[in-house]
Write an enzyme that holds these catalytic residues in place. Structure first.
Site, PDB file in Angstrom:
ATOM      1  N   GLY A 187      -1.244  -3.677  -5.098  1.00 36.63           N
ATOM      2  CA  GLY A 187      -2.503  -3.206  -4.772  1.00 36.63           C
ATOM      3  C   GLY A 187      -3.242  -3.140  -6.049  1.00 36.63           C
ATOM      4  N   SER A 188      -4.144  -2.139  -6.004  1.00 38.38           N
ATOM      5  CA  SER A 188      -5.037  -1.776  -7.212  1.00 38.38           C
ATOM      6  C   SER A 188      -4.429  -1.307  -8.435  1.00 38.38           C
ATOM      7  CB  SER A 188      -6.514  -0.940  -6.789  1.00 38.38           C
ATOM      8  OG  SER A 188      -5.786   0.234  -6.682  1.00 38.38           O
ATOM      9  N   ARG A 189      -5.042  -1.160  -9.601  1.00 37.01           N
ATOM     10  CA  ARG A 189      -4.449  -0.589 -10.842  1.00 37.01           C
ATOM     11  C   ARG A 189      -4.529   0.696 -10.484  1.00 37.01           C
ATOM     12  NH1 ARG A 189      -5.785  -3.168 -16.426  1.00 37.01           N
ATOM     13  NH2 ARG A 189      -4.915  -1.412 -17.954  1.00 37.01           N
ATOM     14  N   LYS A 248       4.341   2.262   4.573  1.00 34.12           N
ATOM     15  CA  LYS A 248       3.122   2.873   4.602  1.00 34.12           C
ATOM     16  C   LYS A 248       2.204   1.527   5.096  1.00 34.12           C
ATOM     17  CE  LYS A 248      -1.098   4.405   3.167  1.00 34.12           C
ATOM     18  NZ  LYS A 248      -2.022   3.477   3.715  1.00 34.12           N
ATOM     19  N   GLU A 278      -9.225  -8.072 -14.041  1.00 32.24           N
ATOM     20  CA  GLU A 278      -9.062  -8.740 -13.057  1.00 32.24           C
ATOM     21  C   GLU A 278     -10.539  -8.572 -12.206  1.00 32.24           C
ATOM     22  OE1 GLU A 278      -5.584  -9.006  -9.993  1.00 32.24           O
ATOM     23  OE2 GLU A 278      -6.912  -7.290  -9.617  1.00 32.24           O
ATOM     24  N   GLU A 297       2.753  -3.757  -8.353  1.00 35.00           N
ATOM     25  CA  GLU A 297       2.236  -5.006  -9.058  1.00 35.00           C
ATOM     26  C   GLU A 297       0.842  -4.747  -8.799  1.00 35.00           C
ATOM     27  OE1 GLU A 297       3.474  -8.424  -7.080  1.00 35.00           O
ATOM     28  OE2 GLU A 297       1.673  -9.495  -7.246  1.00 35.00           O
ATOM     29  N   CYS A 315      -2.694 -12.598  -6.608  1.00 33.61           N
ATOM     30  CA  CYS A 315      -2.331 -11.907  -7.705  1.00 33.61           C
ATOM     31  C   CYS A 315      -2.078 -13.060  -8.851  1.00 33.61           C
ATOM     32  CB  CYS A 315      -1.016 -11.265  -7.511  1.00 33.61           C
ATOM     33  SG  CYS A 315       0.279 -11.871  -6.560  1.00 33.61           S
ATOM     34  N   GLY A 336      -4.686   2.655  -7.700  1.00 38.77           N
ATOM     35  CA  GLY A 336      -3.737   3.092  -6.599  1.00 38.77           C
ATOM     36  C   GLY A 336      -2.171   3.070  -7.267  1.00 38.77           C
ATOM     37  N   GLY A 337      -1.815   1.851  -7.924  1.00 34.06           N
ATOM     38  CA  GLY A 337      -0.580   1.902  -8.496  1.00 34.06           C
ATOM     39  C   GLY A 337      -0.080   2.905  -9.526  1.00 34.06           C
TER      40      GLY A 337
HETATM   41  P1  NAP Z   1      -5.331  -0.234  -2.995  1.00 28.56           P
HETATM   42  O1  NAP Z   1      -6.684   0.177  -2.881  1.00 28.56           O
HETATM   43  O2  NAP Z   1      -4.811   0.136  -4.214  1.00 28.56           O
HETATM   44  O3  NAP Z   1      -4.683  -0.060  -1.536  1.00 28.56           O
HETATM   45  C1  NAP Z   1      -3.331  -0.180  -1.709  1.00 28.56           C
HETATM   46  C2  NAP Z   1      -2.322   0.696  -0.641  1.00 28.56           C
HETATM   47  O4  NAP Z   1      -2.371   1.883  -1.650  1.00 28.56           O
HETATM   48  C3  NAP Z   1      -3.023   1.515   0.183  1.00 28.56           C
HETATM   49  O5  NAP Z   1      -2.080   1.672   1.352  1.00 28.56           O
HETATM   50  C4  NAP Z   1      -3.815   2.689  -0.135  1.00 28.56           C
HETATM   51  O6  NAP Z   1      -4.218   3.546   0.947  1.00 28.56           O
HETATM   52  C5  NAP Z   1      -2.926   3.322  -1.135  1.00 28.56           C
HETATM   53  N1  NAP Z   1      -3.439   3.908  -2.193  1.00 28.56           N
HETATM   54  C6  NAP Z   1      -4.820   3.677  -2.800  1.00 28.56           C
HETATM   55  N2  NAP Z   1      -5.108   4.407  -3.898  1.00 28.56           N
HETATM   56  C7  NAP Z   1      -4.278   5.396  -3.697  1.00 28.56           C
HETATM   57  C8  NAP Z   1      -3.915   6.559  -4.441  1.00 28.56           C
HETATM   58  N3  NAP Z   1      -4.820   6.903  -5.637  1.00 28.56           N
HETATM   59  N4  NAP Z   1      -2.807   7.492  -3.912  1.00 28.56           N
HETATM   60  C9  NAP Z   1      -1.866   7.006  -3.291  1.00 28.56           C
HETATM   61  N5  NAP Z   1      -2.107   5.956  -2.332  1.00 28.56           N
HETATM   62  C10 NAP Z   1      -3.323   5.061  -2.834  1.00 28.56           C
HETATM   63  O7  NAP Z   1      -5.386  -1.810  -3.052  1.00 28.56           O
HETATM   64  P2  NAP Z   1      -6.153  -2.930  -2.000  1.00 28.56           P
HETATM   65  O8  NAP Z   1      -6.839  -2.056  -0.861  1.00 28.56           O
HETATM   66  O9  NAP Z   1      -4.937  -3.888  -1.671  1.00 28.56           O
HETATM   67  O10 NAP Z   1      -7.112  -3.675  -2.856  1.00 28.56           O
HETATM   68  C11 NAP Z   1      -8.034  -3.148  -3.737  1.00 28.56           C
HETATM   69  C12 NAP Z   1      -8.049  -3.888  -5.150  1.00 28.56           C
HETATM   70  O11 NAP Z   1      -6.677  -3.919  -5.549  1.00 28.56           O
HETATM   71  C13 NAP Z   1      -8.334  -5.517  -4.764  1.00 28.56           C
HETATM   72  O12 NAP Z   1      -9.847  -5.145  -5.022  1.00 28.56           O
HETATM   73  C14 NAP Z   1      -7.904  -5.721  -6.100  1.00 28.56           C
HETATM   74  O13 NAP Z   1      -8.574  -5.631  -7.271  1.00 28.56           O
HETATM   75  C15 NAP Z   1      -6.780  -5.134  -6.181  1.00 28.56           C
HETATM   76  N6  NAP Z   1      -5.414  -5.972  -5.674  1.00 28.56           N
HETATM   77  C16 NAP Z   1      -4.690  -6.395  -6.571  1.00 28.56           C
HETATM   78  C17 NAP Z   1      -3.579  -7.184  -6.097  1.00 28.56           C
HETATM   79  C18 NAP Z   1      -2.640  -7.972  -7.283  1.00 28.56           C
HETATM   80  O14 NAP Z   1      -1.667  -8.319  -6.899  1.00 28.56           O
HETATM   81  N7  NAP Z   1      -3.044  -8.195  -8.492  1.00 28.56           N
HETATM   82  C19 NAP Z   1      -3.195  -7.475  -4.758  1.00 28.56           C
HETATM   83  C20 NAP Z   1      -4.361  -6.808  -4.002  1.00 28.56           C
HETATM   84  C21 NAP Z   1      -5.273  -6.114  -4.348  1.00 28.56           C
HETATM   85  P3  NAP Z   1      -5.376   3.501   1.899  1.00 28.56           P
HETATM   86  O15 NAP Z   1      -4.656   2.888   2.941  1.00 28.56           O
HETATM   87  O16 NAP Z   1      -5.563   4.872   2.094  1.00 28.56           O
HETATM   88  O17 NAP Z   1      -6.374   2.881   1.390  1.00 28.56           O
END
Ligand code: NAP
Length: 534
Positions: A243-245, A186, A399, A267, A304, A247-248
């Site tokens: 990604g985000s907590r 995805k 974070e 992660e 991360c 989303g995960g």
């Molecule tokens: P994200 O918002 O979690 O998105 C990552 C993926 O997950 C995207 O494909 C997103 O789809 C999908 N997604 C998000 N929420 C979902 C849900 N409720 N149900 C199903 N799928 C979902 O993360 P991000 O855009 O990479 O970054 C946002 C935040 O994540 C950052 O500000 C940071 O705090 C954190 N982050 C942490 C790490 C780490 O390794 N610690 C790495 C990257 C980011 P869409 O394409 O539709 O958005």
């Protein structure tokens, strides 16, 4: 260059419907949309995409290790073949500079080749044989043999912050393909063009290596709709996510609520504590301040493993260290975050820390607003707090994804140990101490080890070596399952399960377990590691 990009999911010969919704990548440097438009898959087509991967599974998983290794090496070569297109597209989508594109591309190709070597050699299957003893008393001992087998179709979510090494053909995809699992990726909405360039490279390798259609698919669509539907599909057997907590954990819940729950390797968030002990602080103050500054601001803190928390012994040495660090932070130029959402989350998280002045938080630097540049522009932030105030404020344990760190001063060992034990699970923990410091620090080291996946003695946690022993994982919420890693060859264990055969005829056993050991694997035979045949 955009003529190379189609704006559609990559699904081989499969004909699917699109929802009609489209999106474009936004250039974080100037907030302008980039061509082409990307078309989102219709929810009704998820079933066809997964069915194709399911059909590919028995064919792809029965390819030999050598055949799959050739496929992985071809993907690596194809990615290297589009490096100039990546150098053009990826910075426009992410604001990451050209050297980062070249470096991350090299790492991605290197990971694929490392997995190729692993599966060509074959011993990763962990073949174990306990031979029968029909004369054993009081009951005969059966012949029992086991090895690791691929799970089935895997869904991988691209990471915003590693458009190559943790995305389309990144670590999870390489590990799953190596294990014998088809992969459905995805794409992340931030870098769809980068995803398509790499996806095309994988698709070309599928064709030239004669792998079945469905071995790989790249899908564009919203996480909440398409991502969730993929995770819920009964033929999907595991999920990789960075990604985000929010989303995960949403995906973990969706996977756990299925009639057949499946593992999600997510992660999510980590603040990577660094502990500085007394003698080390006195002896190496300036060097530590420079190293820390470099690590916190590297890649605008969007790693991360970014060190977001630094424990210092209270006193004059901590004050001098803080002054040096503050001047380094104050001199640091602003930069452009990966996307507007990340910039906004960073500003919100640093504002939450800054708002805790009453609770003892000192703001040394917090110049996080844009300077008339793009909305993605942010600057570094440096906070300080006592260990006692840190313990009292949950917000300081979260974070802030960007170039920010919080200094936590401790009065004594019990202060420090209590603060460390209060931390959530982390990817890394780092300790700086002289030999004398460390010889008396066993309680501190044990407290730190209990919270992390990787313990560093000296140095800083950014920069993760891709190697066989690496653990890039940690207790929740740094990852959803602290027993695994997303970097290094141990990641293959995410996408396999052990299957054991009891009293099976030799001819019906997989080659890995046959008496003759035709694959010449290192196996555990009656408790002894050997390559000998039986
Ligand atoms: P994200 O918002 O979690 O998105 C990552 C993926 O997950 C995207 O494909 C997103 O789809 C999908 N997604 C998000 N929420 C979902 C849900 N409720 N149900 C199903 N799928 C979902 O993360 P991000 O855009 O990479 O970054 C946002 C935040 O994540 C950052 O500000 C940071 O705090 C954190 N982050 C942490 C790490 C780490 O390794 N610690 C790495 C990257 C980011 P869409 O394409 O539709 O958005």
């Amino acid at each position: 260059m955009n003529t190379e990009l189609t704006g559609h999911s990559l699904l081989g010969n499969l004909t699917v419907k699109e929802s009609g919704a489209t999106f474009r990548a936004i250039n974080p440097g100037n907030d302008e949309p980039l061509e082409p438009e990307y078309h989102q898959l219709a929810g009704s087509s998820v079933d066809a995409v997964v069915a194709q991967a399911k059909a590919a599974f028995p064919v792809y998983s029965s390819k030999t290790g050598a055949q799959r290794a050739e496929f992985l090496r071809q993907i690596a070569a194809n990615i290297e073949g589009v490096i100039e297109s990546l150098v053009e597209r990826m910075p426009a989508e992410t604001a990451l500079p050209e050297p980062r594109v070249r470096g991350e591309s090299g790492r991605t190709a290197g990971q694929l080749r490392m997995f190729a070597d692993l599966i060509e050699e074959g011993s990763w299957q962990d073949a174990r044989i306990d031979t029968a003893d029909p004369d054993r008393q009081p009951i005969p001992k059966p012949d029992v043999r086991s090895h690791l087998q691929p799970l089935g179709p895997i869904v991988v979510f691209c990471a915003s912050n590693f458009p190559l090494a943790f995305s389309v053909a990144g670590g999870d995809t390489a590990a799953a393909l190596a294990a014998g699992c088809p992969v459905i990726v995805k794409a992340h909405h931030s870098h769809p063009g980068t995803a398509e360039l790499v996806g095309q490279a994988v698709m070309k390798a599928v064709a030239s290596c004669q792998m079945p259609d469905g071995t790989f698919a790249l899908v564009y669509g919203s996480g909440r709709e398409i991502g969730t539907a993929l995770v819920q599909h009964s033929a999907v057997k595991a999920v990789g996510f960075t990604g985000s907590r929010g989303g995960g954990t949403a995906l973990m819940k969706a996977a756990a609520a299925r009639p057949e729950p499946i593992p999600v390797f997510a992660e999510m968030s980590s603040i990577n504590p660094v502990v500085v002990l007394s003698e080390a602080l006195h002896a190496h103050s300036d060097q530590l301040a420079q190293g820390l500054h470099g690590s916190v601001t590297l890649g605008l803190g969007q790693f991360c493993t970014n060190p977001g928390l630094v424990f210092l012994p209270e006193g004059e040495a901590a004050t001098a260290f803080t002054e040096t660090l503050k001047s380094l932070f104050d001199e640091t130029a602003k930069g452009c975050s990966l996307n507007q959402g990340i910039a906004e989350s960073y500003r919100a998280a640093t504002a939450a820390s800054a708002a805790l002045a009453q609770a003892g938080v000192v703001v040394h630097t917090a110049n996080t607003a844009p300077d008339g540049g793009s909305a993605c522009q942010v600057g570094p932030a440096l906070f300080q707090v006592s260990a006692k105030a840190f313990l009292a404020n949950e917000a300081l344990h979260q974070e802030a994804f960007g170039p920010a760190t919080t200094l936590v001063t401790y009065r004594n060992e019990s202060d420090l140990v209590e603060a460390l034990e209060s931390l959530e699970g982390q990817l890394t923990g780092t300790i700086h101490g002289t030999q004398a410091d460390l010889s008396g620090a066993s309680t501190i080291i044990a407290a730190l080890k209990s919270r992390v996946g990787r313990l560093l003695f000296g140095g800083f946690p950014t920069g993760v070596e891709v190697c066989h022993a690496m653990v890039h994982g940690g207790p929740y919420p740094s990852t959803s399952d602290g027993r695994s890693t997303s970097v290094g060859t141990m990641a293959i264990q995410r996408f396999v399960r052990a299957v054991c055969y009891q009293n099976a005829p030799d001819s019906l056993l997989p080659e890995a377990l046959q008496n003759e050991n035709p694959l010449k694997l290192q196996r555990l035979v009656n408790g002894q590691s050997t390559k000998e045949s039986l």
